[in-house]
Design a protein around this motif. Structure first.
Motif, PDB file in Angstrom:
ATOM      1  N   PRO A 132       0.836  -1.203   0.000  1.00  0.00           N
ATOM      2  CA  PRO A 132       0.000   0.000   0.000  1.00  0.00           C
ATOM      3  C   PRO A 132       0.870   1.252   0.000  1.00  0.00           C
ATOM      4  N   ARG A 133       0.526   2.194  -0.858  1.00  0.00           N
ATOM      5  CA  ARG A 133       1.333   3.403  -0.973  1.00  0.00           C
ATOM      6  C   ARG A 133       1.045   4.356   0.177  1.00  0.00           C
ATOM      7  N   ARG A 134       2.114   4.803   0.826  1.00  0.00           N
ATOM      8  CA  ARG A 134       1.978   5.771   1.904  1.00  0.00           C
ATOM      9  C   ARG A 134       2.818   6.992   1.573  1.00  0.00           C
ATOM     10  N   ARG A 135       2.287   8.152   1.904  1.00  0.00           N
ATOM     11  CA  ARG A 135       2.997   9.396   1.658  1.00  0.00           C
ATOM     12  C   ARG A 135       4.047   9.615   2.755  1.00  0.00           C
ATOM     13  N   PRO A 136       5.266  10.061   2.367  1.00  0.00           N
ATOM     14  CA  PRO A 136       6.263  10.344   3.406  1.00  0.00           C
ATOM     15  C   PRO A 136       5.773  11.432   4.357  1.00  0.00           C
ATOM     16  N   ARG A 171      19.300   9.636  -0.875  1.00  0.00           N
ATOM     17  CA  ARG A 171      18.043  10.376  -0.712  1.00  0.00           C
ATOM     18  C   ARG A 171      16.840   9.437  -0.660  1.00  0.00           C
ATOM     19  N   GLY A 172      16.860   8.396  -1.494  1.00  0.00           N
ATOM     20  CA  GLY A 172      15.746   7.453  -1.521  1.00  0.00           C
ATOM     21  C   GLY A 172      15.547   6.744  -0.202  1.00  0.00           C
ATOM     22  N   GLU A 173      16.656   6.438   0.477  1.00  0.00           N
ATOM     23  CA  GLU A 173      16.557   5.773   1.773  1.00  0.00           C
ATOM     24  C   GLU A 173      15.971   6.721   2.827  1.00  0.00           C
ATOM     25  N   VAL A 174      16.289   8.014   2.723  1.00  0.00           N
ATOM     26  CA  VAL A 174      15.703   8.980   3.645  1.00  0.00           C
ATOM     27  C   VAL A 174      14.196   9.068   3.438  1.00  0.00           C
ATOM     28  N   ILE A 175      13.767   9.091   2.181  1.00  0.00           N
ATOM     29  CA  ILE A 175      12.326   9.142   1.892  1.00  0.00           C
ATOM     30  C   ILE A 175      11.639   7.890   2.431  1.00  0.00           C
ATOM     31  N   LYS A 176      12.305   6.747   2.289  1.00  0.00           N
ATOM     32  CA  LYS A 176      11.756   5.509   2.847  1.00  0.00           C
ATOM     33  C   LYS A 176      11.614   5.622   4.366  1.00  0.00           C
ATOM     34  N   THR A 203       8.693   7.720   5.197  1.00  0.00           N
ATOM     35  CA  THR A 203       7.444   7.003   4.927  1.00  0.00           C
ATOM     36  C   THR A 203       7.107   6.051   6.068  1.00  0.00           C
ATOM     37  N   GLU A 204       8.137   5.449   6.628  1.00  0.00           N
ATOM     38  CA  GLU A 204       7.927   4.471   7.701  1.00  0.00           C
ATOM     39  C   GLU A 204       7.588   5.139   9.036  1.00  0.00           C
ATOM     40  N   ASN A 205       7.943   6.422   9.195  1.00  0.00           N
ATOM     41  CA  ASN A 205       7.671   7.138  10.438  1.00  0.00           C
ATOM     42  C   ASN A 205       6.521   8.115  10.214  1.00  0.00           C
ATOM     43  N   ARG A 206       5.447   7.910  10.912  1.00  0.00           N
ATOM     44  CA  ARG A 206       4.210   8.613  10.659  1.00  0.00           C
ATOM     45  C   ARG A 206       4.215  10.034  11.222  1.00  0.00           C
ATOM     46  N   PRO A 207       3.341  10.900  10.725  1.00  0.00           N
ATOM     47  CA  PRO A 207       3.223  12.254  11.291  1.00  0.00           C
ATOM     48  C   PRO A 207       2.995  12.195  12.802  1.00  0.00           C
ATOM     49  N   LEU A 239       7.898  15.252  13.124  1.00  0.00           N
ATOM     50  CA  LEU A 239       7.375  15.156  11.760  1.00  0.00           C
ATOM     51  C   LEU A 239       5.901  15.512  11.729  1.00  0.00           C
ATOM     52  N   THR A 240       5.460  16.058  10.597  1.00  0.00           N
ATOM     53  CA  THR A 240       4.055  16.412  10.425  1.00  0.00           C
ATOM     54  C   THR A 240       3.536  15.824   9.119  1.00  0.00           C
ATOM     55  N   ARG A 241       2.261  16.010   8.897  1.00  0.00           N
ATOM     56  CA  ARG A 241       1.661  15.643   7.617  1.00  0.00           C
ATOM     57  C   ARG A 241       2.084  16.667   6.560  1.00  0.00           C
ATOM     58  N   THR A 242       2.300  16.202   5.322  1.00  0.00           N
ATOM     59  CA  THR A 242       2.717  17.095   4.247  1.00  0.00           C
ATOM     60  C   THR A 242       1.647  18.144   3.992  1.00  0.00           C
ATOM     61  N   PRO A 243       2.007  19.437   4.039  1.00  0.00           N
ATOM     62  CA  PRO A 243       1.002  20.470   3.775  1.00  0.00           C
ATOM     63  C   PRO A 243       0.589  20.467   2.316  1.00  0.00           C
ATOM     64  N   ARG A 244      -0.580  21.021   2.038  1.00  0.00           N
ATOM     65  CA  ARG A 244      -1.150  20.990   0.692  1.00  0.00           C
ATOM     66  C   ARG A 244      -0.221  21.605  -0.341  1.00  0.00           C
ATOM     67  N   ARG A 245       0.400  22.720  -0.016  1.00  0.00           N
ATOM     68  CA  ARG A 245       1.243  23.400  -1.004  1.00  0.00           C
ATOM     69  C   ARG A 245       2.414  22.524  -1.424  1.00  0.00           C
ATOM     70  N   SER A 246       2.961  21.726  -0.488  1.00  0.00           N
ATOM     71  CA  SER A 246       4.096  20.889  -0.832  1.00  0.00           C
ATOM     72  C   SER A 246       3.667  19.703  -1.667  1.00  0.00           C
ATOM     73  N   ARG A 247       2.442  19.205  -1.457  1.00  0.00           N
ATOM     74  CA  ARG A 247       1.962  18.104  -2.278  1.00  0.00           C
ATOM     75  C   ARG A 247       1.857  18.526  -3.733  1.00  0.00           C
TER      76      ARG A 247
END
Length: 627
Positions: free
Chosen positions: A527-531, A580-585, A588-592, A613-621
């Protein structure tokens, strides 16, 4: 490289290939020189970014065919042309001469909207029309039964043109029933169109909500394809707020208490306060609306060369592929919107094409036939949605898919950094993990990042869908991906050759593997999860220290924790990172809401800061900067 230079080079290779072996060994270009030439030519301005249907991509196709012929590959097509021809719809566009929108009101008032100035037909609506249809305001165009918010309740829109606001009510209210400050599914245009069609609307007019366009200067029209390209057979226009405000000033909506609402702002304020729809006909107004969507279709080709196998497995096939198309002068797919210089696509994917061509040369001249058939394919249309690979697998497989035992894909192999090569799909067959390790050299090993899952966006995915095992070789994205800066000068040519050398050994191992070890292994998509949101822009090129911070977003968790532009992130929660990819991973594994420790280098000083960490704001999405 000009055409004259290309012809001279090709002639030189042809002459050298016919000289006695002792002379040829002394005079022939080395593999490194061949690959270097391939890259310079394929990524040259003369090829104009290799867009399907262009003169440049045809020059690239002719070059690939010439190389296949010179090095002994036979044509994979029956006509001997090496070209598997198919068509691509390059773009759909509103036909301005046939599209129109006119609003007619009481006392013979007529408003003829001007395309590109105060109205823009949207391709996601497709072609459609309605003449002199009643105009009906339907709020945000939402039917949300579970929230008891129904813009279409008690209103007849069958055969009529609906006017609606973008997004959804209470957009900036964290306590809103519409997913707080985040967008719910009802904010999306596709959902609004579907709901309008289900209610029988013949046409649709969308206006920006007050948060998208808080003032006149920010009330911008969407591009014709901004909301998608899949036509839904209903005329759909995006219109500026001033147009509808002018209509409302003449024919106000009525609130339940009888108050006249003479502007969109008044209407939005009332809906936000009451969360009650204000849907109703706009008294005395009709719309004549038409959109005609036209297509530009071009012909392009996959280039297919074959080396037949020998022995009991000769009828089994291994496909070696990579796409040779790119973005031309930008536009759709470009990461540099608004820029229309040549996008040469040196890494993406002149490097992968060079890999296919160079391996064809090597296997075509090594003096022995492989145990299995090798089919070399330069795919077109990858940048348009894997269209060349889809044509091969879904419409015209030139060799039986049921006896195709593996597919090896190159896409972006020109930026080998820290000797690290990512190989996707190693879990799709038992043989792959062993074959990948065996292909590595003890004295000059490549650092393999083996990813069992095949799920990465390139041509190999069409083979996965046919249950064919795949490996996809990739040296990582950079910050010039899909921009005009992706030029030959940015490539690591020696690294590209090392990847090709490695893959040659890998293919030899696969050609000799047992059928049992090449049986397809199904891997479920996670399942796809947003970082989670950290709020830094990271350089794609990490080094042995860590990852360079190119920028820090204002108000982000990173800024609040004191992370600065120019810092080097070396570790998170005690684990060192250089990719960088490992950081994004990790994000993703650590929730807001999770608090993490980030270790930094600032100059020569090492420090550790705590970041929530927080949820990605709309402007960044929207901007794609959600790290």
């Amino acid at each position: 490289m000009n055409i004259r230079g290309l012809l001279l080079f090709s002639l030189a290779v042809l002459i050298l290939s016919n000289l006695p072996q002792s002379i040829y060994a002394q005079s022939a270009p080395s593999p490194r020189e061949r690959v270097d030439y391939d890259l310079k030519f394929l990524a040259s301005d003369e090829l104009e970014g290799r867009e399907p249907g262009s003169k440049g991509i045809e020059m690239a196709a002719d070059y690939i065919i010439d190389q296949f012929k010179q090095y002994g590959l036979k044509s994979g097509t029956e006509d001997g042309s090496y070209r598997q021809v198919f068509t691509i719809r390059m773009e759909s566009f509103p036909n301005k001469e046939e599209s129109h929108l006119t609003l007619s009101g009481p006392d013979d008032q007529t408003v003829q909207l001007v395309i590109g100035e105060n109205a823009q037909p949207q391709m996601t609506g497709g072609s459609g029309s309605a003449e002199s249809a009643d105009l009906v305001f339907v709020g945000y165009g939402i039917t949300a039964d579970e929230l008891n918010y129904l813009d279409y309740r008690d209103i007849d829109v069958n055969g009529k043109v609906v006017v609606m606001l973008r997004m959804e009510p209470q957009r900036n209210d964290p306590e809103s029933v519409f997913d707080g400050s985040d967008n719910s599914k009802y904010a999306y245009i596709a959902q609004k169109i579907t709901t309008a069609k289900e209610n029988g609307a013949a046409g649709m007019i969308l206006v920006n909500d007050r948060h998208t366009a808080p003032n006149k200067d920010q009330d911008q029209l969407a591009l014709p394809d901004e909301f998608g390209r899949d036509g839904k057979n209903m005329a759909f226009y995006h219109v500026k707020r001033a147009v509808i405000d002018d209509v409302l000033s003449k024919s106000p909506l009525l609130a339940p208490n009888g108050e006249k609402l003479t502007s969109l702002k008044d209407i939005e304020t009332r809906i936000d306060e009451t969360l009650e729809p204000l849907s109703q006909p706009i008294a005395g107004w009709k719309a004549s609306i038409n959109t005609t969507i036209s297509d530009r279709v071009v012909e392009t080709s996959n280039i297919v060369g074959v080396i037949e196998g020998e022995g009991p497995k000769a009828d089994e096939t291994i496909v070696i592929g990579g796409h040779y198309d790119h973005l031309g002068y930008g536009g759709r797919g470009s990461a540099a919107p608004g820029r229309h210089e040549i996008h040469n696509g040196a890494d993406d994917n002149a490097t992968g094409t060079a890999g296919v061509v160079e391996l064809a040369r090597r296997f075509g001249t090594n003096g022995k036939k492989p145990p299995r058939r090798l089919v070399f394919i330069a795919f077109s249309g990858e940048e348009r949605g894997l269209l060349g690979a889809a044509h091969y697998t879904d419409k015209e497989p030139l060799f039986p898919l049921e006896s195709t035992v593996a597919m090896v894909n190159f896409d972006m192999i020109g930026r080998l950094r820290n000797d690290k090569l990512t190989v996707y799909g190693t879990g799709t067959a038992k043989a792959f993990d062993i074959a990948c390790e065996a292909a590595n050299l003890e004295d000059e090993p490549i650092s393999l990042n083996k990813v069992p899952s095949p799920f990465a966006g390139s041509d190999h995915m069409k083979f996965v869908q046919k249950q064919i095992p795949v490996v996809f070789l990739h040296t990582g994205l950079t910050n010039i991906y899909h921009t005009p800066e992706d030029d030959y000068e940015t490539l690591n040519v020696d690294g590209t050759v090392r990847v090709i050398d490695y893959t040659e050994r890998l293919i030899q191992n696969l050609a000799e593997a047992s059928d049992e070890d090449l049986a397809f292994v199904e891997i479920a998509r996670s399942p796809r999860r947003r970082p989670s949101y950290l709020g830094v822009r990271m350089d794609y090129d990490g080094d042995e220290r860590g990852i360079f911070v190119e920028d820090v977003s204002e108000g982000s968790p990173a800024e609040q924790a004191g992370i600065q532009k120019g810092d080097v992130i070396t570790a998170m929660n005690g684990t060192n990172y250089t990719d960088r990819g490992e950081v994004i991973k990790f994000l993703t594994e650590n929730r807001p809401g999770t608090e993490i420790e980030v270790t930094l280098l600032r100059g020569d000083e090492e420090m550790t800061v705590k970041v929530s960490l927080t949820r990605t704001p709309r402007r960044s999405r929207r901007s794609g900067s959600g790290q």
